[in-house]
Design an enzyme around this catalytic site. Sequence first.
Site, PDB file in Angstrom:
ATOM      1  N   SER A  81      -1.472   0.708  -1.920  1.00  0.00           N
ATOM      2  CA  SER A  81      -1.000  -0.575  -1.400  1.00  0.00           C
ATOM      3  C   SER A  81      -2.152  -1.559  -1.377  1.00  0.00           C
ATOM      4  O   SER A  81      -3.320  -1.188  -1.196  1.00  0.00           O
ATOM      5  CB  SER A  81      -0.454  -0.398   0.014  1.00  0.00           C
ATOM      6  OG  SER A  81      -0.236  -1.652   0.645  1.00  0.00           O
ATOM      7  N   TYR A  95      -1.981   2.999   8.227  1.00  0.00           N
ATOM      8  CA  TYR A  95      -1.425   2.828   6.882  1.00  0.00           C
ATOM      9  C   TYR A  95      -2.534   2.470   5.898  1.00  0.00           C
ATOM     10  O   TYR A  95      -2.627   3.036   4.805  1.00  0.00           O
ATOM     11  CB  TYR A  95      -0.357   1.731   6.928  1.00  0.00           C
ATOM     12  CG  TYR A  95       0.374   1.495   5.625  1.00  0.00           C
ATOM     13  CD1 TYR A  95       1.437   2.300   5.249  1.00  0.00           C
ATOM     14  CD2 TYR A  95       0.006   0.446   4.790  1.00  0.00           C
ATOM     15  CE1 TYR A  95       2.123   2.074   4.058  1.00  0.00           C
ATOM     16  CE2 TYR A  95       0.688   0.208   3.606  1.00  0.00           C
ATOM     17  CZ  TYR A  95       1.744   1.028   3.252  1.00  0.00           C
ATOM     18  OH  TYR A  95       2.410   0.796   2.065  1.00  0.00           O
TER      19      TYR A  95
END
Length: 273
Positions: free
Chosen positions: A154, A167
Amino acid sequence: MGKLDGQVAVVTGGARGQGRSHAVALAGAGADIVVCDIGASIASVPYALGSPDDLAETVELVGETGRRCLAITADVRDQRQMDAVADRTISEFGHIDILLANAGIASNAFLSEMPEQTWRDMIDVNLTGVYHSFRAVVPHMLERGRGRIVATSSIVARMGARKSGHYAAAKWGVVGLVKSLAEEVGAQGITVNAVLPSGVQTDMIMNPAIYRELMPDVENPTREAALAMFEAGGGLIQPAEVSEMILLLVSDTGARYNGEAITISGGLSTGTT
Protein backbone atom coordinates in the site's frame (compact mmCIF):
# COMPACT_ATOMS: atom_id res chain seq x y z
CA MET A 1 -3.69 -16.81 -27.69
CA GLY A 2 -3.56 -15.26 -24.23
CA LYS A 3 -0.46 -14.01 -22.45
CA LEU A 4 -0.95 -16.59 -19.71
CA ASP A 5 -2.19 -19.62 -21.64
CA GLY A 6 -1.39 -22.85 -19.82
CA GLN A 7 -0.46 -21.13 -16.57
CA VAL A 8 -1.96 -21.53 -13.11
CA ALA A 9 -2.35 -18.65 -10.64
CA VAL A 10 -3.09 -18.77 -6.91
CA VAL A 11 -4.81 -15.64 -5.55
CA THR A 12 -5.21 -15.10 -1.81
CA GLY A 13 -8.06 -12.89 -0.65
CA GLY A 14 -9.86 -13.74 -3.86
CA ALA A 15 -13.46 -13.60 -2.69
CA ARG A 16 -13.99 -10.01 -3.79
CA GLY A 17 -12.29 -6.65 -4.28
CA GLN A 18 -8.79 -6.55 -5.72
CA GLY A 19 -8.37 -10.31 -5.44
CA ARG A 20 -11.46 -10.98 -7.52
CA SER A 21 -10.44 -8.39 -10.10
CA HIS A 22 -6.97 -9.92 -10.42
CA ALA A 23 -8.37 -13.44 -10.71
CA VAL A 24 -10.71 -12.45 -13.53
CA ALA A 25 -8.01 -10.44 -15.32
CA LEU A 26 -5.52 -13.31 -15.23
CA ALA A 27 -8.19 -15.75 -16.36
CA GLY A 28 -8.99 -13.41 -19.25
CA ALA A 29 -5.35 -13.70 -20.26
CA GLY A 30 -5.58 -17.50 -20.28
CA ALA A 31 -4.63 -18.65 -16.77
CA ASP A 32 -6.50 -21.18 -14.67
CA ILE A 33 -7.19 -19.80 -11.21
CA VAL A 34 -7.19 -20.98 -7.61
CA VAL A 35 -8.72 -18.46 -5.20
CA CYS A 36 -8.63 -18.77 -1.46
CA ASP A 37 -10.23 -16.63 1.22
CA ILE A 38 -10.97 -16.90 4.93
CA GLY A 39 -14.73 -16.70 4.38
CA ALA A 40 -15.29 -15.58 8.00
CA SER A 41 -15.05 -12.52 10.23
CA ILE A 42 -12.12 -11.32 12.36
CA ALA A 43 -13.24 -9.58 15.54
CA SER A 44 -10.89 -6.58 15.26
CA VAL A 45 -11.90 -5.83 11.67
CA PRO A 46 -14.83 -3.38 11.63
CA TYR A 47 -16.42 -4.53 8.37
CA ALA A 48 -17.58 -7.83 6.90
CA LEU A 49 -14.89 -9.88 5.20
CA GLY A 50 -15.42 -11.96 2.08
CA SER A 51 -18.02 -14.69 2.47
CA PRO A 52 -18.38 -18.16 0.94
CA ASP A 53 -21.01 -16.66 -1.38
CA ASP A 54 -18.51 -14.00 -2.49
CA LEU A 55 -15.97 -16.72 -3.20
CA ALA A 56 -18.53 -18.63 -5.25
CA GLU A 57 -19.28 -15.48 -7.24
CA THR A 58 -15.58 -15.12 -8.08
CA VAL A 59 -15.58 -18.69 -9.36
CA GLU A 60 -18.58 -17.88 -11.55
CA LEU A 61 -16.96 -14.74 -12.96
CA VAL A 62 -13.73 -16.58 -13.74
CA GLY A 63 -15.76 -19.34 -15.37
CA GLU A 64 -17.34 -16.80 -17.71
CA THR A 65 -13.88 -16.26 -19.23
CA GLY A 66 -13.72 -19.94 -20.14
CA ARG A 67 -11.01 -20.81 -17.61
CA ARG A 68 -11.13 -23.22 -14.69
CA CYS A 69 -11.41 -21.85 -11.16
CA LEU A 70 -11.04 -23.68 -7.87
CA ALA A 71 -12.12 -21.97 -4.63
CA ILE A 72 -10.62 -22.97 -1.28
CA THR A 73 -11.52 -21.64 2.15
CA ALA A 74 -8.21 -20.93 3.87
CA ASP A 75 -6.76 -18.55 6.45
CA VAL A 76 -3.40 -17.01 5.50
CA ARG A 77 -2.55 -16.80 9.21
CA ASP A 78 -2.13 -20.60 9.25
CA GLN A 79 0.87 -22.07 7.43
CA ARG A 80 -0.70 -25.53 7.30
CA GLN A 81 -3.76 -24.16 5.54
CA MET A 82 -1.65 -22.33 2.98
CA ASP A 83 0.48 -25.44 2.41
CA ALA A 84 -2.76 -27.30 1.79
CA VAL A 85 -3.80 -24.69 -0.81
CA ALA A 86 -0.51 -25.20 -2.65
CA ASP A 87 -0.73 -28.99 -2.42
CA ARG A 88 -4.30 -29.09 -3.73
CA THR A 89 -3.45 -26.71 -6.56
CA ILE A 90 -0.57 -28.91 -7.67
CA SER A 91 -2.71 -32.04 -7.31
CA GLU A 92 -5.54 -30.66 -9.46
CA PHE A 93 -3.67 -28.47 -11.95
CA GLY A 94 -0.18 -29.95 -11.95
CA HIS A 95 1.80 -26.80 -11.18
CA ILE A 96 1.78 -23.22 -9.86
CA ASP A 97 3.14 -20.47 -12.08
CA ILE A 98 1.83 -17.35 -10.35
CA LEU A 99 1.12 -16.31 -6.77
CA LEU A 100 -0.75 -13.13 -5.92
CA ALA A 101 -0.39 -12.62 -2.16
CA ASN A 102 -3.29 -10.23 -1.93
CA ALA A 103 -5.23 -11.07 1.26
CA GLY A 104 -5.42 -8.14 3.64
CA ILE A 105 -7.46 -6.34 6.28
CA ALA A 106 -7.78 -2.78 7.57
CA SER A 107 -8.76 -1.21 10.87
CA ASN A 108 -8.21 2.12 12.62
CA ALA A 109 -6.84 2.96 16.05
CA PHE A 110 -4.39 5.38 17.59
CA LEU A 111 -1.21 3.55 18.60
CA SER A 112 -1.58 4.95 22.11
CA GLU A 113 -4.95 3.23 22.44
CA MET A 114 -4.62 0.21 20.16
CA PRO A 115 -5.67 -3.13 21.66
CA GLU A 116 -2.95 -5.77 21.47
CA GLN A 117 -5.21 -8.09 19.48
CA THR A 118 -5.83 -5.42 16.84
CA TRP A 119 -2.07 -5.12 16.31
CA ARG A 120 -1.60 -8.90 16.20
CA ASP A 121 -4.44 -9.47 13.75
CA MET A 122 -3.05 -6.84 11.39
CA ILE A 123 0.49 -8.23 11.42
CA ASP A 124 -0.73 -11.84 11.25
CA VAL A 125 -2.88 -11.25 8.15
CA ASN A 126 -1.11 -8.48 6.25
CA LEU A 127 2.51 -9.50 6.83
CA THR A 128 2.78 -13.02 8.21
CA GLY A 129 0.03 -14.09 5.81
CA VAL A 130 2.22 -12.97 2.91
CA TYR A 131 5.14 -14.93 4.33
CA HIS A 132 2.95 -18.03 4.69
CA SER A 133 1.79 -17.68 1.09
CA PHE A 134 5.38 -17.31 -0.13
CA ARG A 135 6.54 -20.23 1.97
CA ALA A 136 3.81 -22.47 0.58
CA VAL A 137 4.63 -21.99 -3.11
CA VAL A 138 8.29 -20.98 -3.41
CA PRO A 139 9.77 -24.50 -2.96
CA HIS A 140 7.60 -25.71 -5.84
CA MET A 141 8.63 -22.77 -8.03
CA LEU A 142 12.30 -23.42 -7.23
CA GLU A 143 11.91 -27.03 -8.31
CA ARG A 144 10.44 -25.87 -11.63
CA GLY A 145 12.92 -23.03 -12.10
CA ARG A 146 10.24 -20.45 -12.83
CA GLY A 147 7.52 -18.37 -11.20
CA ARG A 148 5.93 -14.97 -10.79
CA ILE A 149 5.01 -13.59 -7.37
CA VAL A 150 3.27 -10.29 -6.62
CA ALA A 151 2.28 -9.08 -3.16
CA THR A 152 -0.21 -6.33 -2.40
CA SER A 153 1.29 -3.59 -0.24
CA SER A 154 0.00 0.00 0.00
CA ILE A 155 1.04 3.60 -0.48
CA VAL A 156 0.52 3.87 3.29
CA ALA A 157 3.69 1.79 3.71
CA ARG A 158 5.73 4.71 2.38
CA MET A 159 3.71 7.56 3.88
CA GLY A 160 2.21 6.38 7.16
CA ALA A 161 -1.30 7.41 8.10
CA ARG A 162 -3.20 8.62 11.14
CA LYS A 163 -4.71 5.74 13.13
CA SER A 164 -3.07 3.24 10.73
CA GLY A 165 0.35 2.64 12.25
CA HIS A 166 -0.23 -1.12 12.41
CA TYR A 167 -1.37 -1.19 8.78
CA ALA A 168 1.60 0.91 7.62
CA ALA A 169 4.03 -1.29 9.54
CA ALA A 170 2.64 -4.48 8.03
CA LYS A 171 2.62 -3.11 4.49
CA TRP A 172 6.16 -1.72 4.84
CA GLY A 173 7.18 -5.17 6.04
CA VAL A 174 5.71 -6.65 2.86
CA VAL A 175 8.04 -4.47 0.79
CA GLY A 176 11.07 -5.70 2.75
CA LEU A 177 9.92 -9.28 2.44
CA VAL A 178 9.42 -8.93 -1.32
CA LYS A 179 12.84 -7.40 -1.87
CA SER A 180 14.52 -10.06 0.25
CA LEU A 181 12.85 -12.96 -1.52
CA ALA A 182 13.65 -11.39 -4.89
CA GLU A 183 17.34 -11.45 -3.90
CA GLU A 184 17.05 -15.12 -2.95
CA VAL A 185 15.23 -16.50 -5.98
CA GLY A 186 15.84 -14.10 -8.86
CA ALA A 187 18.64 -16.24 -10.28
CA GLN A 188 16.31 -19.25 -10.33
CA GLY A 189 13.83 -17.76 -12.78
CA ILE A 190 11.39 -16.38 -10.20
CA THR A 191 10.41 -12.71 -9.99
CA VAL A 192 8.98 -11.16 -6.84
CA ASN A 193 7.39 -7.69 -6.79
CA ALA A 194 4.98 -5.56 -4.78
CA VAL A 195 2.26 -3.15 -5.86
CA LEU A 196 1.51 -0.18 -3.61
CA PRO A 197 -1.81 1.38 -4.60
CA SER A 198 -3.41 4.32 -2.87
CA GLY A 199 -7.10 4.00 -1.99
CA VAL A 200 -8.84 1.33 -4.06
CA GLN A 201 -12.62 1.29 -4.32
CA THR A 202 -13.32 -1.97 -2.51
CA ASP A 203 -15.17 -2.95 0.65
CA MET A 204 -11.97 -2.37 2.65
CA ILE A 205 -12.54 1.36 2.16
CA MET A 206 -16.20 1.59 1.21
CA ASN A 207 -17.78 0.55 4.51
CA PRO A 208 -19.58 2.36 7.36
CA ALA A 209 -16.57 2.22 9.71
CA ILE A 210 -14.49 4.22 7.23
CA TYR A 211 -17.36 6.61 6.56
CA ARG A 212 -17.43 7.39 10.30
CA GLU A 213 -13.67 7.95 10.32
CA LEU A 214 -13.97 10.35 7.39
CA MET A 215 -16.99 12.21 8.79
CA PRO A 216 -16.91 11.93 12.59
CA ASP A 217 -19.33 14.84 13.05
CA VAL A 218 -21.99 13.34 10.75
CA GLU A 219 -24.59 11.16 12.47
CA ASN A 220 -25.14 8.71 9.61
CA PRO A 221 -22.47 9.25 6.95
CA THR A 222 -23.34 7.72 3.60
CA ARG A 223 -21.45 5.96 0.85
CA GLU A 224 -22.29 8.80 -1.53
CA ALA A 225 -20.83 11.38 0.85
CA ALA A 226 -17.68 9.30 1.28
CA LEU A 227 -17.23 8.95 -2.47
CA ALA A 228 -17.61 12.71 -2.84
CA MET A 229 -14.84 13.25 -0.28
CA PHE A 230 -12.56 10.82 -2.10
CA GLU A 231 -13.32 12.50 -5.42
CA ALA A 232 -12.35 15.85 -3.96
CA GLY A 233 -8.97 14.31 -3.11
CA GLY A 234 -8.38 12.88 -6.56
CA GLY A 235 -10.65 9.85 -6.49
CA LEU A 236 -10.25 6.17 -5.70
CA ILE A 237 -8.43 3.70 -7.91
CA GLN A 238 -10.57 1.01 -9.51
CA PRO A 239 -9.46 -2.59 -8.85
CA ALA A 240 -9.11 -3.22 -12.59
CA GLU A 241 -6.44 -0.52 -12.76
CA VAL A 242 -4.30 -2.45 -10.28
CA SER A 243 -5.03 -5.66 -12.19
CA GLU A 244 -3.47 -4.16 -15.31
CA MET A 245 -0.18 -3.70 -13.45
CA ILE A 246 -0.44 -7.20 -11.98
CA LEU A 247 -0.93 -8.62 -15.47
CA LEU A 248 2.23 -6.89 -16.68
CA LEU A 249 4.28 -8.18 -13.76
CA VAL A 250 3.24 -11.81 -14.15
CA SER A 251 3.52 -11.98 -17.94
CA ASP A 252 6.65 -12.58 -20.04
CA THR A 253 6.88 -8.86 -20.72
CA GLY A 254 7.36 -8.30 -16.98
CA ALA A 255 10.49 -10.44 -16.72
CA ARG A 256 12.72 -7.42 -16.05
CA TYR A 257 10.73 -6.40 -12.98
CA ASN A 258 12.16 -8.03 -9.87
CA GLY A 259 12.30 -6.74 -6.31
CA GLU A 260 10.26 -3.70 -7.30
CA ALA A 261 7.79 -1.78 -5.14
CA ILE A 262 5.54 -0.10 -7.67
CA THR A 263 3.31 2.71 -6.44
CA ILE A 264 -0.03 3.43 -8.13
CA SER A 265 -1.30 6.66 -6.65
CA GLY A 266 -2.17 9.30 -9.23
CA GLY A 267 0.55 11.52 -7.87
CA LEU A 268 -0.27 11.19 -4.16
CA SER A 269 3.16 9.67 -3.51
CA THR A 270 5.06 12.73 -4.75
CA GLY A 271 7.84 13.43 -2.28
CA THR A 272 7.87 9.97 -0.69
CA THR A 273 10.88 7.66 -0.80
